[in-house]
Motif scaffolding. Structure first.
Motif, PDB file in Angstrom:
ATOM      1  N   ASP A  77     -13.810  26.678  10.407  1.00 25.28           N
ATOM      2  CA  ASP A  77     -13.154  25.406  10.727  1.00 25.28           C
ATOM      3  C   ASP A  77     -13.504  24.295   9.729  1.00 25.28           C
ATOM      4  O   ASP A  77     -13.094  23.146   9.894  1.00 25.28           O
ATOM      5  N   GLY A  78     -14.261  24.642   8.682  1.00 27.95           N
ATOM      6  CA  GLY A  78     -14.601  23.674   7.649  1.00 27.95           C
ATOM      7  C   GLY A  78     -15.904  22.927   7.871  1.00 27.95           C
ATOM      8  O   GLY A  78     -16.338  22.194   6.986  1.00 27.95           O
ATOM      9  N   THR A  79     -16.526  23.072   9.025  1.00 29.55           N
ATOM     10  CA  THR A  79     -17.806  22.404   9.270  1.00 29.55           C
ATOM     11  C   THR A  79     -18.917  23.122   8.509  1.00 29.55           C
ATOM     12  O   THR A  79     -18.792  24.295   8.141  1.00 29.55           O
ATOM     13  N   HIS A  80     -19.994  22.384   8.269  1.00 27.79           N
ATOM     14  CA  HIS A  80     -21.124  22.920   7.510  1.00 27.79           C
ATOM     15  C   HIS A  80     -22.366  22.991   8.397  1.00 27.79           C
ATOM     16  O   HIS A  80     -22.596  22.116   9.227  1.00 27.79           O
ATOM     17  N   ASN A  81     -23.155  24.026   8.185  1.00 23.80           N
ATOM     18  CA  ASN A  81     -24.479  24.135   8.795  1.00 23.80           C
ATOM     19  C   ASN A  81     -25.505  24.097   7.675  1.00 23.80           C
ATOM     20  O   ASN A  81     -25.303  24.702   6.618  1.00 23.80           O
ATOM     21  N   HIS A  82     -26.595  23.380   7.898  1.00 20.92           N
ATOM     22  CA  HIS A  82     -27.645  23.213   6.883  1.00 20.92           C
ATOM     23  C   HIS A  82     -28.923  23.896   7.356  1.00 20.92           C
ATOM     24  O   HIS A  82     -29.305  23.767   8.522  1.00 20.92           O
ATOM     25  N   TYR A  83     -29.584  24.570   6.414  1.00 18.73           N
ATOM     26  CA  TYR A  83     -30.843  25.258   6.691  1.00 18.73           C
ATOM     27  C   TYR A  83     -31.786  25.034   5.516  1.00 18.73           C
ATOM     28  O   TYR A  83     -31.358  24.836   4.382  1.00 18.73           O
ATOM     29  N   TYR A  84     -33.085  25.092   5.786  1.00 15.16           N
ATOM     30  CA  TYR A  84     -34.087  25.030   4.733  1.00 15.16           C
ATOM     31  C   TYR A  84     -35.214  25.973   5.116  1.00 15.16           C
ATOM     32  O   TYR A  84     -35.380  26.326   6.285  1.00 15.16           O
ATOM     33  N   GLY A  85     -35.978  26.388   4.147  1.00 20.20           N
ATOM     34  CA  GLY A  85     -37.090  27.284   4.441  1.00 20.20           C
ATOM     35  C   GLY A  85     -37.679  27.857   3.172  1.00 20.20           C
ATOM     36  O   GLY A  85     -37.537  27.298   2.082  1.00 20.20           O
ATOM     37  N   CYS A  86     -38.336  28.997   3.349  1.00 18.09           N
ATOM     38  CA  CYS A  86     -38.934  29.651   2.196  1.00 18.09           C
ATOM     39  C   CYS A  86     -38.951  31.164   2.412  1.00 18.09           C
ATOM     40  O   CYS A  86     -38.915  31.648   3.537  1.00 18.09           O
ATOM     41  N   TYR A  87     -38.972  31.837   1.295  1.00 20.62           N
ATOM     42  CA  TYR A  87     -39.064  33.290   1.278  1.00 20.62           C
ATOM     43  C   TYR A  87     -40.347  33.670   0.566  1.00 20.62           C
ATOM     44  O   TYR A  87     -40.751  33.008  -0.393  1.00 20.62           O
ATOM     45  N   ARG A  88     -40.981  34.713   1.041  1.00 18.10           N
ATOM     46  CA  ARG A  88     -42.157  35.280   0.365  1.00 18.10           C
ATOM     47  C   ARG A  88     -41.742  36.670  -0.088  1.00 18.10           C
ATOM     48  O   ARG A  88     -41.398  37.524   0.715  1.00 18.10           O
ATOM     49  N   VAL A  89     -41.724  36.864  -1.394  1.00 14.39           N
ATOM     50  CA  VAL A  89     -41.251  38.111  -1.987  1.00 14.39           C
ATOM     51  C   VAL A  89     -42.433  38.813  -2.645  1.00 14.39           C
ATOM     52  O   VAL A  89     -43.278  38.169  -3.268  1.00 14.39           O
ATOM     53  N   ALA A  90     -42.499  40.137  -2.492  1.00 16.52           N
ATOM     54  CA  ALA A  90     -43.595  40.916  -3.062  1.00 16.52           C
ATOM     55  C   ALA A  90     -43.066  41.857  -4.137  1.00 16.52           C
ATOM     56  O   ALA A  90     -41.969  42.403  -4.021  1.00 16.52           O
ATOM     57  N   GLN A  91     -43.868  42.033  -5.172  1.00 16.97           N
ATOM     58  CA  GLN A  91     -43.550  42.982  -6.230  1.00 16.97           C
ATOM     59  C   GLN A  91     -44.774  43.859  -6.454  1.00 16.97           C
ATOM     60  O   GLN A  91     -45.850  43.374  -6.787  1.00 16.97           O
ATOM     61  N   VAL A  92     -44.595  45.159  -6.231  1.00 20.20           N
ATOM     62  CA  VAL A  92     -45.686  46.113  -6.433  1.00 20.20           C
ATOM     63  C   VAL A  92     -45.790  46.409  -7.921  1.00 20.20           C
ATOM     64  O   VAL A  92     -44.795  46.665  -8.585  1.00 20.20           O
ATOM     65  N   ASN A  93     -46.993  46.372  -8.429  1.00 19.16           N
ATOM     66  CA  ASN A  93     -47.234  46.639  -9.844  1.00 19.16           C
ATOM     67  C   ASN A  93     -47.512  48.124 -10.040  1.00 19.16           C
ATOM     68  O   ASN A  93     -48.623  48.589  -9.852  1.00 19.16           O
ATOM     69  N   VAL A  94     -46.486  48.863 -10.412  1.00 20.54           N
ATOM     70  CA  VAL A  94     -46.624  50.294 -10.642  1.00 20.54           C
ATOM     71  C   VAL A  94     -46.865  50.498 -12.128  1.00 20.54           C
ATOM     72  O   VAL A  94     -45.977  50.255 -12.935  1.00 20.54           O
ATOM     73  N   GLN A  95     -48.073  50.947 -12.480  1.00 14.43           N
ATOM     74  CA  GLN A  95     -48.401  51.082 -13.896  1.00 14.43           C
ATOM     75  C   GLN A  95     -48.914  52.474 -14.229  1.00 14.43           C
ATOM     76  O   GLN A  95     -49.728  52.643 -15.123  1.00 14.43           O
ATOM     77  N   ILE A  96     -48.460  53.477 -13.484  1.00 15.97           N
ATOM     78  CA  ILE A  96     -48.844  54.846 -13.792  1.00 15.97           C
ATOM     79  C   ILE A  96     -47.584  55.675 -13.957  1.00 15.97           C
ATOM     80  O   ILE A  96     -46.644  55.543 -13.196  1.00 15.97           O
ATOM     81  N   ALA A  97     -47.522  56.463 -14.985  1.00 11.12           N
ATOM     82  CA  ALA A  97     -46.416  57.387 -15.223  1.00 11.12           C
ATOM     83  C   ALA A  97     -46.140  57.434 -16.712  1.00 11.12           C
ATOM     84  O   ALA A  97     -46.541  56.555 -17.481  1.00 11.12           O
ATOM     85  N   ASP A  98     -45.427  58.466 -17.114  1.00 13.03           N
ATOM     86  CA  ASP A  98     -45.065  58.625 -18.515  1.00 13.03           C
ATOM     87  C   ASP A  98     -43.866  57.763 -18.887  1.00 13.03           C
ATOM     88  O   ASP A  98     -43.612  57.493 -20.040  1.00 13.03           O
ATOM     89  N   ARG A  99     -43.094  57.381 -17.900  1.00 13.23           N
ATOM     90  CA  ARG A  99     -41.876  56.621 -18.151  1.00 13.23           C
ATOM     91  C   ARG A  99     -41.895  55.352 -17.295  1.00 13.23           C
ATOM     92  O   ARG A  99     -42.583  55.294 -16.284  1.00 13.23           O
ATOM     93  N   PRO A 100     -41.154  54.364 -17.694  1.00 16.76           N
ATOM     94  CA  PRO A 100     -41.105  53.145 -16.874  1.00 16.76           C
ATOM     95  C   PRO A 100     -40.520  53.442 -15.498  1.00 16.76           C
ATOM     96  O   PRO A 100     -39.535  54.167 -15.370  1.00 16.76           O
ATOM     97  N   LEU A 101     -41.134  52.905 -14.505  1.00 16.53           N
ATOM     98  CA  LEU A 101     -40.642  53.040 -13.143  1.00 16.53           C
ATOM     99  C   LEU A 101     -40.025  51.726 -12.699  1.00 16.53           C
ATOM    100  O   LEU A 101     -40.404  50.664 -13.188  1.00 16.53           O
ATOM    101  N   PRO A 102     -39.079  51.783 -11.787  1.00 18.38           N
ATOM    102  CA  PRO A 102     -38.534  50.524 -11.271  1.00 18.38           C
ATOM    103  C   PRO A 102     -39.638  49.710 -10.607  1.00 18.38           C
ATOM    104  O   PRO A 102     -40.572  50.261 -10.037  1.00 18.38           O
ATOM    105  N   ASN A 103     -39.530  48.442 -10.729  1.00 14.00           N
ATOM    106  CA  ASN A 103     -40.534  47.533 -10.179  1.00 14.00           C
ATOM    107  C   ASN A 103     -39.846  46.569  -9.220  1.00 14.00           C
ATOM    108  O   ASN A 103     -39.801  45.368  -9.466  1.00 14.00           O
ATOM    109  N   PRO A 104     -39.284  47.098  -8.127  1.00 17.54           N
ATOM    110  CA  PRO A 104     -38.448  46.247  -7.274  1.00 17.54           C
ATOM    111  C   PRO A 104     -39.233  45.209  -6.481  1.00 17.54           C
ATOM    112  O   PRO A 104     -40.401  45.384  -6.172  1.00 17.54           O
TER     113      PRO A 104
END
Length: 90
Positions: A27-54
């Motif tokens: 209907d054209g109305t707006h809703n407003h939100y605020y906040g924060c996200y906490r994102v983690a990244q695992v450090n994978v540093q073992i293997a012969d080839r690069p692994l994804p680091n999602p």
């Protein structure tokens, strides 16, 4: 978003990301939100080839806000959710 901060523990880096979300309804109305996200990244540093680091979302806290608040006010409120130790907290 506001400034992204990072901190780490053994094998994982965490990022706290302040955010503002403004939605538009059919209907054209707006809703407003605020906040924060906490994102983690695992450090994978073992293997012969690069692994994804999602990234994965470890935590999120989003609050509804009055539509009278503009984006700058909302982002200021979101930034205040990030503690001095770079944690996104409830």
């Amino acid at each position: 978003t506001g400034p992204i901060s990072a901190d780490g523990t053994a094998g994982t880096t965490y990022y706290s990301v302040p955010a503002v979300i403004i939605t538009t309804q059919k209907d054209g109305t707006h809703n407003h939100y605020y906040g924060c996200y906490r994102v983690a990244q695992v450090n994978v540093q073992i293997a012969d080839r690069p692994l994804p680091n999602p990234l994965h979302m470890a935590f999120a806290k989003i609050y509804a806000a009055s539509s009278t608040f503009d984006e700058i006010m909302l982002l200021d409120m979101a930034n205040k959710l990030i503690t001095p130790s770079n944690l996104c907290v409830a």
